[in-house]
Each structure stands twice: as C-alpha cells, then as structure tokens.
Design a protein around this motif. Structure first.
Motif, PDB file in Angstrom:
ATOM      1  N   ILE A  85       0.821  -1.219   0.000  1.00 59.48           N
ATOM      2  CA  ILE A  85       0.000   0.000   0.000  1.00 59.48           C
ATOM      3  C   ILE A  85       0.853   1.266   0.000  1.00 59.48           C
ATOM      4  O   ILE A  85       0.799   2.055  -0.936  1.00 59.48           O
ATOM      5  CB  ILE A  85      -0.966  -0.016   1.203  1.00 59.48           C
ATOM      6  N   THR A  86       1.634   1.466   1.047  1.00 54.04           N
ATOM      7  CA  THR A  86       2.391   2.708   1.191  1.00 54.04           C
ATOM      8  C   THR A  86       3.847   2.410   1.521  1.00 54.04           C
ATOM      9  O   THR A  86       4.141   1.514   2.305  1.00 54.04           O
ATOM     10  CB  THR A  86       1.787   3.593   2.302  1.00 54.04           C
ATOM     11  N   GLN A  87       4.736   3.195   0.929  1.00 58.75           N
ATOM     12  CA  GLN A  87       6.173   3.083   1.208  1.00 58.75           C
ATOM     13  C   GLN A  87       6.707   4.452   1.614  1.00 58.75           C
ATOM     14  O   GLN A  87       6.386   5.466   0.990  1.00 58.75           O
ATOM     15  CB  GLN A  87       6.921   2.593  -0.029  1.00 58.75           C
ATOM     16  N   ILE A  88       7.519   4.472   2.668  1.00 60.21           N
ATOM     17  CA  ILE A  88       8.188   5.698   3.106  1.00 60.21           C
ATOM     18  C   ILE A  88       9.678   5.500   2.902  1.00 60.21           C
ATOM     19  O   ILE A  88      10.255   4.543   3.416  1.00 60.21           O
ATOM     20  CB  ILE A  88       7.889   5.999   4.586  1.00 60.21           C
ATOM     21  N   ARG A  89      10.310   6.395   2.146  1.00 58.59           N
ATOM     22  CA  ARG A  89      11.727   6.231   1.873  1.00 58.59           C
ATOM     23  C   ARG A  89      12.357   7.578   1.559  1.00 58.59           C
ATOM     24  O   ARG A  89      11.803   8.406   0.845  1.00 58.59           O
ATOM     25  CB  ARG A  89      11.912   5.223   0.734  1.00 58.59           C
ATOM     26  N   PHE A  93       7.110   9.744   0.497  1.00 63.42           N
ATOM     27  CA  PHE A  93       6.267   8.572   0.642  1.00 63.42           C
ATOM     28  C   PHE A  93       5.360   8.412  -0.568  1.00 63.42           C
ATOM     29  O   PHE A  93       5.071   9.358  -1.292  1.00 63.42           O
ATOM     30  CB  PHE A  93       5.503   8.578   1.959  1.00 63.42           C
ATOM     31  N   PHE A  94       4.954   7.158  -0.784  1.00 70.39           N
ATOM     32  CA  PHE A  94       4.307   6.763  -2.026  1.00 70.39           C
ATOM     33  C   PHE A  94       3.105   5.876  -1.737  1.00 70.39           C
ATOM     34  O   PHE A  94       3.169   4.983  -0.893  1.00 70.39           O
ATOM     35  CB  PHE A  94       5.294   5.980  -2.913  1.00 70.39           C
ATOM     36  N   TYR A  95       1.992   6.121  -2.441  1.00 74.02           N
ATOM     37  CA  TYR A  95       0.841   5.238  -2.413  1.00 74.02           C
ATOM     38  C   TYR A  95       0.927   4.331  -3.635  1.00 74.02           C
ATOM     39  O   TYR A  95       0.796   4.787  -4.768  1.00 74.02           O
ATOM     40  CB  TYR A  95      -0.463   6.024  -2.489  1.00 74.02           C
ATOM     41  N   ARG A  96       1.172   3.063  -3.418  1.00 72.08           N
ATOM     42  CA  ARG A  96       1.312   2.085  -4.501  1.00 72.08           C
ATOM     43  C   ARG A  96       2.209   2.610  -5.628  1.00 72.08           C
ATOM     44  O   ARG A  96       1.891   2.520  -6.811  1.00 72.08           O
ATOM     45  CB  ARG A  96      -0.054   1.670  -5.039  1.00 72.08           C
ATOM     46  N   GLY A  97       3.348   3.166  -5.221  1.00 73.64           N
ATOM     47  CA  GLY A  97       4.342   3.643  -6.171  1.00 73.64           C
ATOM     48  C   GLY A  97       4.122   5.056  -6.657  1.00 73.64           C
ATOM     49  O   GLY A  97       4.992   5.608  -7.348  1.00 73.64           O
ATOM     50  N   GLU A  98       3.001   5.684  -6.332  1.00 71.60           N
ATOM     51  CA  GLU A  98       2.713   7.047  -6.771  1.00 71.60           C
ATOM     52  C   GLU A  98       3.196   8.034  -5.707  1.00 71.60           C
ATOM     53  O   GLU A  98       2.853   7.915  -4.529  1.00 71.60           O
ATOM     54  CB  GLU A  98       1.208   7.234  -6.989  1.00 71.60           C
ATOM     55  N   ASP A  99       3.975   9.035  -6.133  1.00 72.79           N
ATOM     56  CA  ASP A  99       4.462  10.063  -5.215  1.00 72.79           C
ATOM     57  C   ASP A  99       3.266  10.817  -4.643  1.00 72.79           C
ATOM     58  O   ASP A  99       2.480  11.422  -5.381  1.00 72.79           O
ATOM     59  CB  ASP A  99       5.392  11.019  -5.951  1.00 72.79           C
ATOM     60  N   VAL A 100       3.118  10.794  -3.333  1.00 75.32           N
ATOM     61  CA  VAL A 100       1.921  11.352  -2.710  1.00 75.32           C
ATOM     62  C   VAL A 100       1.875  12.873  -2.834  1.00 75.32           C
ATOM     63  O   VAL A 100       0.798  13.465  -2.990  1.00 75.32           O
ATOM     64  CB  VAL A 100       1.830  10.923  -1.235  1.00 75.32           C
ATOM     65  N   LEU A 101       3.027  13.531  -2.778  1.00 69.95           N
ATOM     66  CA  LEU A 101       3.027  14.988  -2.891  1.00 69.95           C
ATOM     67  C   LEU A 101       2.523  15.418  -4.263  1.00 69.95           C
ATOM     68  O   LEU A 101       1.784  16.405  -4.379  1.00 69.95           O
ATOM     69  CB  LEU A 101       4.421  15.542  -2.629  1.00 69.95           C
ATOM     70  N   ALA A 102       2.897  14.679  -5.295  1.00 67.88           N
ATOM     71  CA  ALA A 102       2.400  14.976  -6.640  1.00 67.88           C
ATOM     72  C   ALA A 102       0.912  14.642  -6.729  1.00 67.88           C
ATOM     73  O   ALA A 102       0.128  15.396  -7.328  1.00 67.88           O
ATOM     74  CB  ALA A 102       3.192  14.180  -7.683  1.00 67.88           C
ATOM     75  N   SER A 108      -8.594  13.655  -5.685  1.00 71.31           N
ATOM     76  CA  SER A 108      -9.596  13.698  -4.625  1.00 71.31           C
ATOM     77  C   SER A 108      -9.375  12.519  -3.689  1.00 71.31           C
ATOM     78  O   SER A 108      -8.627  11.582  -4.003  1.00 71.31           O
ATOM     79  CB  SER A 108     -11.000  13.620  -5.221  1.00 71.31           C
ATOM     80  N   LEU A 109     -10.061  12.520  -2.556  1.00 70.73           N
ATOM     81  CA  LEU A 109      -9.950  11.383  -1.639  1.00 70.73           C
ATOM     82  C   LEU A 109     -10.526  10.128  -2.289  1.00 70.73           C
ATOM     83  O   LEU A 109      -9.998   9.028  -2.100  1.00 70.73           O
ATOM     84  CB  LEU A 109     -10.680  11.676  -0.328  1.00 70.73           C
ATOM     85  N   GLU A 110     -11.579  10.304  -3.060  1.00 68.97           N
ATOM     86  CA  GLU A 110     -12.187   9.153  -3.719  1.00 68.97           C
ATOM     87  C   GLU A 110     -11.200   8.503  -4.690  1.00 68.97           C
ATOM     88  O   GLU A 110     -11.067   7.270  -4.732  1.00 68.97           O
ATOM     89  CB  GLU A 110     -13.458   9.581  -4.464  1.00 68.97           C
ATOM     90  N   GLU A 111     -10.511   9.311  -5.479  1.00 67.62           N
ATOM     91  CA  GLU A 111      -9.511   8.774  -6.401  1.00 67.62           C
ATOM     92  C   GLU A 111      -8.374   8.104  -5.648  1.00 67.62           C
ATOM     93  O   GLU A 111      -7.850   7.068  -6.058  1.00 67.62           O
ATOM     94  CB  GLU A 111      -8.977   9.897  -7.292  1.00 67.62           C
ATOM     95  N   THR A 112      -7.994   8.700  -4.522  1.00 73.70           N
ATOM     96  CA  THR A 112      -6.926   8.133  -3.702  1.00 73.70           C
ATOM     97  C   THR A 112      -7.347   6.803  -3.092  1.00 73.70           C
ATOM     98  O   THR A 112      -6.552   5.860  -3.011  1.00 73.70           O
ATOM     99  CB  THR A 112      -6.531   9.132  -2.591  1.00 73.70           C
ATOM    100  N   ALA A 113      -8.594   6.710  -2.661  1.00 76.85           N
ATOM    101  CA  ALA A 113      -9.096   5.447  -2.102  1.00 76.85           C
ATOM    102  C   ALA A 113      -9.051   4.342  -3.155  1.00 76.85           C
ATOM    103  O   ALA A 113      -8.661   3.206  -2.858  1.00 76.85           O
ATOM    104  CB  ALA A 113     -10.523   5.632  -1.586  1.00 76.85           C
ATOM    105  N   ARG A 114      -9.424   4.665  -4.385  1.00 79.65           N
ATOM    106  CA  ARG A 114      -9.379   3.658  -5.446  1.00 79.65           C
ATOM    107  C   ARG A 114      -7.943   3.201  -5.693  1.00 79.65           C
ATOM    108  O   ARG A 114      -7.684   2.018  -5.915  1.00 79.65           O
ATOM    109  CB  ARG A 114      -9.984   4.211  -6.741  1.00 79.65           C
ATOM    110  N   LEU A 115      -6.995   4.144  -5.621  1.00 82.30           N
ATOM    111  CA  LEU A 115      -5.588   3.792  -5.805  1.00 82.30           C
ATOM    112  C   LEU A 115      -5.099   2.909  -4.669  1.00 82.30           C
ATOM    113  O   LEU A 115      -4.448   1.872  -4.888  1.00 82.30           O
ATOM    114  CB  LEU A 115      -4.738   5.066  -5.883  1.00 82.30           C
ATOM    115  N   LEU A 116      -5.387   3.298  -3.425  1.00 78.50           N
ATOM    116  CA  LEU A 116      -4.897   2.556  -2.265  1.00 78.50           C
ATOM    117  C   LEU A 116      -5.473   1.145  -2.197  1.00 78.50           C
ATOM    118  O   LEU A 116      -4.768   0.184  -1.872  1.00 78.50           O
ATOM    119  CB  LEU A 116      -5.237   3.316  -0.978  1.00 78.50           C
ATOM    120  N   ILE A 117      -6.751   1.025  -2.487  1.00 83.57           N
ATOM    121  CA  ILE A 117      -7.411  -0.276  -2.357  1.00 83.57           C
ATOM    122  C   ILE A 117      -7.125  -1.143  -3.573  1.00 83.57           C
ATOM    123  O   ILE A 117      -6.885  -2.342  -3.460  1.00 83.57           O
ATOM    124  CB  ILE A 117      -8.925  -0.080  -2.158  1.00 83.57           C
TER     125      ILE A 117
END
Length: 379
Positions: A85-89, A93-102, A108-117
């Motif tokens: 799910i998430t990596q901190i390095r 930090f990244f949600y499934r390989g996606e840079d969270v700051l970007a 939206s939170l909905e789009e983020t939930a779809r990515l995380l799940i």
C-alpha cells in the motif's frame, strides 16, 4: 535544500559495519531504514547516514537475543508486516508507487481510495448514497467525532459489493462530521459546503484528505490490521482504527497542538518532530502551500525553527489550516480521520486477503520482575 547529516559513510564501510552485501544495503535504503545522499565531492557516489547504520547495528545485536527482540519489535522496530500500500523512503512517501506529494496536487480522496485499495469499481462513488436518516448534528474533535462515527458505523448495514461498502463507509465518516448525507458530491466539497468556508479552503481540505489517507503501519493501521485479521467486518476494522487514532500520541495530537498555538510556551511543544522524517515532514509543506496562515502561527513556526530547527508535523499543519480558514474547532482531527479511513480500508482489505491471524506472544514478568518460562502457543 535539505540538511545533510554531518556523519556520512561509504557503501563499503556501511556494508562492512552491518555485515551485509551491497544489495542488502540498497534494500535497506529503499525501505527507508538508511538515508542516502549524493557525495559533495562526486555526485555519482552515494554516501550513507552513519547514525542510521549504527542504529541498525544496535538493532541487529538486540535481535540476536530473542527475548529482547520480542520485547522491542513493536516499538519503532524493524518492519513486521508486508504491504503493497504505502512506502516511506528518503523523506518521501508513495501510495502504490505514486508520489503522494504529486498526487495531492490534483487528486480527490475518492480517487486516492481507489488507488490505495486497488481493483475498485470506478463507479463506486457515483452511485446513490444509502445513508439512513435522520442524521445527528455536526461533530468535531476526537471525543465527539469518534462517538458519532462509531454510532453510524455500528448501524445495521445491507450486504453490499466491496465498492459500494467502501463508498458507504467513507460517506458515513464525512456525515459524522457534517451531519448531512454527502450523496455523490466529492467529500472535500461536501465538507467545505457544510462548514461554510471560503471557496479556496475546499482545495486545501482536498489536499489534507489525500495527504492523510495513509502512512504505512501507523498505530491505527496496525489496529485495523489486527482487527481485520480476525475476520471482522470492514466497518468494525475502521472503528478499531478510529479509536486508536483518537489517542493524544496519534491523531489526538491535534488537540495538544491547538492548545500550544493558543498559548505558546505554556504547554510542552507538541508535533514538531517525526522519527520517520528527521529532515521534516514533507506532508506539512504540501498541506500549507498557499494557505494564509494566521500571523501568530507564522511567527510561532519561525521562532521554533530559529530556536531549535524544529519542523512541523502533519498535526501542526492540520491545526494551522483549520485556524487559517476558520474551520470549526476540532476539524483538524476530523480531516485526519476521514482521510485516513481510505488507508484503513486498504489495510483491512489487504490483511483479509492474506488470511492470517495477527497474534503476537507476550513475555510474562512476575511481580518480582522475574521472567517466567513461556508455555506453548494458544489461540
């Protein structure tokens, strides 16, 4: 430019000190256990934080003694669970390989939930809401919001497909704060409208929700995974995470931050250091970008930076955002909880897919301090 540790060492020296191969060293770096930096003398060469190397050396020595290892593994120990799910390095930090700051710039939170799940129906958040009425009034802050959210999540729920269940839980969390059904409206817009805040605040609320959505194996995520590992329903797993989040050393830190900002110097300084980010929490700068801070809050930040080099954590950022836009008092915790629900759902679903019960053992110590011999495992 971020500060570089004073004591750096080469790959050969770090590997030798740890007694590992270079490949293992690079693996430690990728997992965020050792920071690496470009050499000031040769940009092609990487140097490694000696402090991090020595910390791992000490841990390895400790983990050679099983009793000590068992007693300390859950206290900021080495990774104890596998997750995609998430990596901190390296301070990011990244949600499934996606840079969270970007991601936080537009998602939206909905789009983020779809990515995380993952593997979640794209129509999950466009279907009509099924929140039963009537709803109670708005609630904010750890105590009132948690009580209201638990009440809503504990109501009997119809058997639903996963996508519909995920959408319902996120909407219930928002409804616990707003006192209204979000329907199919994006949650950040729903909250901004319910709280009657300026239009520019809606985008800051959106960023807050995305930046808070997950943070690897936090205390609340671990509580969620333990609960989900027993086969409990998703709603009950989220309740476990919510209750853990409310503690003053986790999301409840926002209440301590607010007390400090109201009267700097009269209470201990909270929320200005994070062990995962020695050079500063990257979420906070992204959260507060273009936010018109109160003059007193900006002055406090600068004074702390000048005096100790302390950089604000996400709890500080959430409270400053709350104050800047005149959100209801306690909205900082509410944003943290609603956003983190997306991550809790991802952790619960991932854990249930692993079909293993999380069941550590305790090391019994008698009243006189004498360790007792352990018996065989029990359920």
């Amino acid at each position: 430019m971020s500060a570089v540790p004073l004591d750096l060492t080469s790959a050969d020296e770090a590997s030798a000190r740890l007694g590992i191969s270079r490949a293992s060293l690079y693996a430690y770096v990728s997992r965020g256990l050792i920071r690496s930096f470009s050499s000031p003398h040769d940009p092609r060469q990487r140097l490694y934080a000696l402090e991090d190397v020595e910390t791992l050396v000490e841990r390895k020595a400790r983990f050679r003694r099983p009793a000590v290892a068992a007693a300390t593994a859950l206290d900021w120990g080495l990774p104890v669970l596998e997750t995609s799910i998430t990596q901190i390095r390296d301070g990011r930090f990244f949600y499934r390989g996606e840079d969270v700051l970007a991601l936080a710039r537009t998602a939206s939170l909905e789009e983020t939930a779809r990515l995380l799940i993952g593997a979640l129906d794209e129509q999950a958040f466009t279907s009509p809401s099924r929140i039963p009425g009537p709803l109670p009034g708005p609630a904010f802050g750890p105590h009132a919001f948690v009580a209201q959210a638990v009440r809503l999540l504990s109501e009997p729920a119809p058997k639903e497909a996963r996508a519909a269940e995920v959408a319902a839980i996120l909407r219930l969390m928002a409804a616990a704060s707003s006192g209204a059904d979000p329907g199919t409206e994006p949650l950040h817009r729903h909250l901004a409208s319910a709280w009657k805040v300026p239009p520019q605040a809606a985008d800051a609320i959106r960023r807050a929700l995305v930046l808070c959505a997950d943070h690897e194996l936090s205390s609340s995520a671990f509580a969620v995974r333990v609960t989900a590992s027993t086969g409990a329903a998703l709603r009950n797993a989220v309740i476990a995470g919510l209750v853990a989040l409310s503690g003053p050393y986790h999301g409840g830190m926002t209440e301590r931050v607010r007390a400090f900002l109201d009267a700097p110097g009269t209470v201990p300084l909270p929320g200005f250091r994070h062990r995962l980010y020695p050079e500063g929490d990257p979420r906070t700068a992204a959260l507060l970008e273009n936010v018109p801070l109160l003059a007193s809050d900006a002055t406090t930040l600068q004074a702390i930076a000048n005096a100790s080099g302390g950089r604000p954590g996400i709890d500080v950022g959430l409270v400053m955002l709350e104050r800047a836009y005149g959100l209801p008092a306690g909205a900082a915790f509410t944003l943290f909880a609603i956003g983190r629900t997306a991550g809790w759902l991802a952790h619960a679903i991932e854990q249930r897919g692993q079909a293993t019960l999380i069941r550590p053992r305790a090391r019994y110590v008698a009243a006189d301090g004498t360790p007792a011999r352990q018996s065989h495992d029990d359920p």
